[in-house]
Design a protein around this motif. Structure first.
Motif, PDB file in Angstrom:
ATOM      1  N   ARG A  72       0.829  -1.223   0.000  1.00 64.09           N
ATOM      2  CA  ARG A  72       0.000   0.000   0.000  1.00 64.09           C
ATOM      3  C   ARG A  72       0.860   1.269   0.000  1.00 64.09           C
ATOM      4  O   ARG A  72       0.424   2.306  -0.488  1.00 64.09           O
ATOM      5  N   LEU A  73       2.056   1.195   0.538  1.00 63.60           N
ATOM      6  CA  LEU A  73       2.904   2.385   0.646  1.00 63.60           C
ATOM      7  C   LEU A  73       3.924   2.510  -0.485  1.00 63.60           C
ATOM      8  O   LEU A  73       4.724   3.441  -0.493  1.00 63.60           O
ATOM      9  N   LYS A  74       3.870   1.590  -1.433  1.00 61.34           N
ATOM     10  CA  LYS A  74       4.836   1.604  -2.539  1.00 61.34           C
ATOM     11  C   LYS A  74       4.819   2.969  -3.238  1.00 61.34           C
ATOM     12  O   LYS A  74       3.775   3.508  -3.551  1.00 61.34           O
ATOM     13  N   GLY A  75       6.010   3.518  -3.427  1.00 62.35           N
ATOM     14  CA  GLY A  75       6.144   4.798  -4.102  1.00 62.35           C
ATOM     15  C   GLY A  75       6.032   6.002  -3.179  1.00 62.35           C
ATOM     16  O   GLY A  75       6.233   7.135  -3.623  1.00 62.35           O
ATOM     17  N   ARG A  76       5.728   5.782  -1.914  1.00 58.23           N
ATOM     18  CA  ARG A  76       5.622   6.879  -0.943  1.00 58.23           C
ATOM     19  C   ARG A  76       6.974   7.121  -0.285  1.00 58.23           C
ATOM     20  O   ARG A  76       7.787   6.211  -0.178  1.00 58.23           O
ATOM     21  N   ASN A  77       7.214   8.313   0.175  1.00 57.26           N
ATOM     22  CA  ASN A  77       8.439   8.633   0.910  1.00 57.26           C
ATOM     23  C   ASN A  77       8.283   8.189   2.349  1.00 57.26           C
ATOM     24  O   ASN A  77       7.396   8.678   3.059  1.00 57.26           O
ATOM     25  N   LEU A  78       9.140   7.265   2.780  1.00 60.02           N
ATOM     26  CA  LEU A  78       9.066   6.709   4.128  1.00 60.02           C
ATOM     27  C   LEU A  78      10.291   7.109   4.935  1.00 60.02           C
ATOM     28  O   LEU A  78      11.409   7.131   4.419  1.00 60.02           O
ATOM     29  N   LEU A  79      10.053   7.383   6.203  1.00 58.94           N
ATOM     30  CA  LEU A  79      11.119   7.654   7.153  1.00 58.94           C
ATOM     31  C   LEU A  79      11.081   6.555   8.206  1.00 58.94           C
ATOM     32  O   LEU A  79      10.299   6.626   9.158  1.00 58.94           O
ATOM     33  N   PRO A  80      11.883   5.485   8.039  1.00 59.49           N
ATOM     34  CA  PRO A  80      11.879   4.404   9.026  1.00 59.49           C
ATOM     35  C   PRO A  80      12.629   4.821  10.287  1.00 59.49           C
ATOM     36  O   PRO A  80      13.727   5.371  10.206  1.00 59.49           O
ATOM     37  N   VAL A  81      12.022   4.567  11.438  1.00 59.72           N
ATOM     38  CA  VAL A  81      12.653   4.893  12.716  1.00 59.72           C
ATOM     39  C   VAL A  81      12.463   3.745  13.699  1.00 59.72           C
ATOM     40  O   VAL A  81      11.470   3.026  13.651  1.00 59.72           O
ATOM     41  N   CYS A  82      13.418   3.606  14.582  1.00 58.81           N
ATOM     42  CA  CYS A  82      13.281   2.732  15.746  1.00 58.81           C
ATOM     43  C   CYS A  82      13.584   3.613  16.954  1.00 58.81           C
ATOM     44  O   CYS A  82      14.746   3.942  17.209  1.00 58.81           O
ATOM     45  N   PRO A  83      12.559   4.036  17.680  1.00 52.92           N
ATOM     46  CA  PRO A  83      12.786   4.943  18.804  1.00 52.92           C
ATOM     47  C   PRO A  83      13.752   4.399  19.847  1.00 52.92           C
ATOM     48  O   PRO A  83      14.553   5.154  20.408  1.00 52.92           O
ATOM     49  N   GLY A 135       2.202   4.297  24.039  1.00 50.93           N
ATOM     50  CA  GLY A 135       3.623   4.241  24.330  1.00 50.93           C
ATOM     51  C   GLY A 135       4.234   5.636  24.320  1.00 50.93           C
ATOM     52  O   GLY A 135       3.577   6.625  23.971  1.00 50.93           O
ATOM     53  N   VAL A 136       5.494   5.718  24.677  1.00 51.44           N
ATOM     54  CA  VAL A 136       6.163   7.003  24.846  1.00 51.44           C
ATOM     55  C   VAL A 136       6.275   7.764  23.525  1.00 51.44           C
ATOM     56  O   VAL A 136       5.927   8.953  23.444  1.00 51.44           O
ATOM     57  N   THR A 137       6.743   7.116  22.483  1.00 47.91           N
ATOM     58  CA  THR A 137       6.884   7.788  21.179  1.00 47.91           C
ATOM     59  C   THR A 137       5.527   8.129  20.581  1.00 47.91           C
ATOM     60  O   THR A 137       5.340   9.229  20.045  1.00 47.91           O
ATOM     61  N   ALA A 138       4.573   7.206  20.671  1.00 49.16           N
ATOM     62  CA  ALA A 138       3.230   7.491  20.165  1.00 49.16           C
ATOM     63  C   ALA A 138       2.649   8.713  20.862  1.00 49.16           C
ATOM     64  O   ALA A 138       2.086   9.611  20.210  1.00 49.16           O
TER      65      ALA A 138
END
Length: 134
Positions: free
Chosen positions: A28-39, A117-120
Motif C-alpha cells: 500500500r505504501l509503494k512509491g511513498r516517501n518513508l522515514l523508518p525509525v526505531c525509537p 507508548g512514549v513515542t506514540a
C-alpha cells in the motif's frame, strides 16, 4: 513523508533482534516517501535488548515524569532512552514535514492501544496523525 516503525518494513530492530515486516502495508505504501525509525535505537538502546514495560502509567505520564519504563525481568530503568528516542522521532518528523506516522502496535514505545507508548504519545502531542499496525 510518512514516519514508520522500522520493524514494519523488515529492519531487524525489535527488542528480540527481529523485524515484523508487514507485506500488505509495504504494498500500500509503494512509491511513498518513508522515514523508518526505531525509537529505542534512536534512544541509544542496543538490539537485541531486554523487553520493556510501562510502569505507573502510559506514555503521556512518562513524558510528564509521572511514570517510568523498566525492563521486564530485571526492572532496569530505561526511561531516559525511551524519552530520548521519542524526542528524536518528534524532531525528525518536524524537520522533515511528516504528516502521518505508522507505528507498531503493542509496544511501550510505539503502541497506542490500550495504553499509548512514549513515542506514540510524543507524536500525538506534536499533533501528528498516528496509525497503528500489528
Amino acid at each position: 513523508m510518512i514516519l514508520i516503525s522500522a520493524c514494519l518494513i523488515g529492519v531487524n530492530c525489535r527488542y528480540d533482534g527481529r523485524g515484523k515486516i508487514n507485506h500488505g502495508l509495504l504494498t500500500r505504501l509503494k512509491g511513498r516517501n518513508l522515514l523508518p525509525v526505531c525509537p529505542e535505537q534512536l534512544g541509544g538502546l542496543p538490539t537485541p535488548r531486554p523487553p520493556a514495560m510501562l510502569v505507573g502509567g502510559d506514555g503521556f505520564m512518562v513524558l510528564q515524569g509521572m511514570a517510568r519504563v523498566l525492563t521486564v525481568e530485571t526492572e532496569l530503568d530505561v526511561t531516559s532512552a525511551f524519552l530520548k528516542g521519542a524526542e528524536q522521532c518528534a524532531y525528525l518528523a518536524r524537520i522533515l514535514g511528516v504528516k502521518k506516522c505508522i507505528l507498531k502496535s503493542r509496544s511501550p514505545s510505539c503502541g497506542l492501544g490500550p495504553v499509548p507508548g512514549v513515542t506514540a504519545a510524543r507524536l500525538l502531542m506534536a499533533q501528528h496523525e498516528v496509525v497503528l499496525v500489528d
